[in-house]
Write an enzyme that holds these catalytic residues in place. Structure first.
Site, short mmCIF file in Angstrom:
data_model
loop_
_atom_site.label_atom_id
_atom_site.label_comp_id
_atom_site.label_asym_id
_atom_site.label_seq_id
_atom_site.Cartn_x
_atom_site.Cartn_y
_atom_site.Cartn_z
N SER A 20 0.37 -1.06 -0.32
CA SER A 20 -0.30 -0.09 -0.09
C SER A 20 1.08 1.44 0.06
CB SER A 20 -0.80 0.47 1.33
OG SER A 20 -1.35 1.06 1.18
N TYR B 146 -2.38 -0.29 10.76
CA TYR B 146 -2.73 -1.01 8.96
C TYR B 146 -0.45 -0.66 8.62
CZ TYR B 146 -3.97 -0.78 3.91
OH TYR B 146 -3.72 -1.13 2.76
#
Length: 258
Positions: free
Chosen positions: A142, A154
């Site tokens: 990501s 995350y």
């Protein structure tokens, strides 16, 4: 001529039940691969069911919790029982958790880590024994793994995935197995659909191309990294983010000075 065609190759895609994973599965089938699409659902997700019925058996669905070592072992045994080898693995499954630094709990970090990092590790460990020289692994990271993004659990998981990918590229290289990472930015998926409008506006302001990305745009890079066209590429990290991670926040400064 070397091409994107993957005829005769078997590729496992995790988190394939929707969004980015479904797009990856679809593009791989179109390139001629046999795709083993996995997700949490017991029944074949609707989008995959349509793809499976039209693929002539090129897409097979298997239920899998990527955080479950026994599930991975069972998948590997099932593949072996059919006499197949694994030519590609796409560790696409992932979850998010948006707690800020001072609000996040260790449980938050652990839950995200188990899917986003341990899930990829378990997949590599289970399926590498079924791979031969020329196989490839793509881990889906990501833009959060390239920046100091605010959702700490995350972000930490995607930074950790980068380390896992680099070690895997180093250790598996002598076997002829390539490992690369794709870092999607703000892509239109069910995961990003839940983001607040203010997040969407602020993120778009940081993207030089000025738009969100499509799942097919990520899938295209995944296809390249699985194909013979990238046969000398390993340990690479490719942002698919419209330029978001490239300017280090300078875009906001530049825009303010106009």
């Amino acid at each position: 001529m070397v091409s994107f065609q993957l005829a005769g190759r078997t590729v496992v895609v995790t988190g394939a039940g929707q969004g980015q994973g479904t797009a990856e599965a679809r593009l791989l089938v179109e390139a001629g691969a046999r795709v083993i699409a996995t997700d949490l659902a017991a029944d074949v997700p609707a989008e995959l069911a349509a793809l499976s019925s039209s693929s002539g058996g090129a897409l097979v669905y298997r239920q899998l919790d990527v955080a479950d070592a026994a599930g991975w072992s069972g998948l590997a045994q099932w593949i072996q029982s059919r006499g197949w080898r694994v030519d590609g693995l796409v560790n696409n499954a992932g979850i998010t958790q948006r707690s800020r630094l001072l609000d996040a709990s260790v449980d938050d970090l652990q839950r995200v880590y188990e899917v986003n990092v341990a899930g990829a590790l378990l997949g590599i460990q289970a399926l590498t024994p079924l791979m031969a020289s020329g196989s490839a692994i793509v881990n889906v990271g990501s833009v959060a793994g390239l920046t100091a993004h605010y959702p700490v659990a995350y972000t930490a998981s995607k930074w950790a995935l980068r380390g896992l990918s680099q070690v895997a590229a180093m250790e598996l290289g002598p076997q002829g197995i390539r490992v690369n990472t794709v870092h999607p930015g703000f892509i239109d998926t069910p995961m990003t659909a839940s983001a607040k409008p203010v997040f969407r506006r602020a993120t778009l302001a940081e993207i030089p191309l000025g738009r969100t990305g499509g799942v097919e745009e990520v899938a295209g890079v995944v296809l390249f990294l699985l194909s013979p066209l990238s046969s000398f590429v390993t340990g690479a990290e490719i942002p698919v983010d419209g330029g978001q991670s490239g300017h280090g926040g300078a875009k906001s400064v530049s825009d303010a000075l106009r």
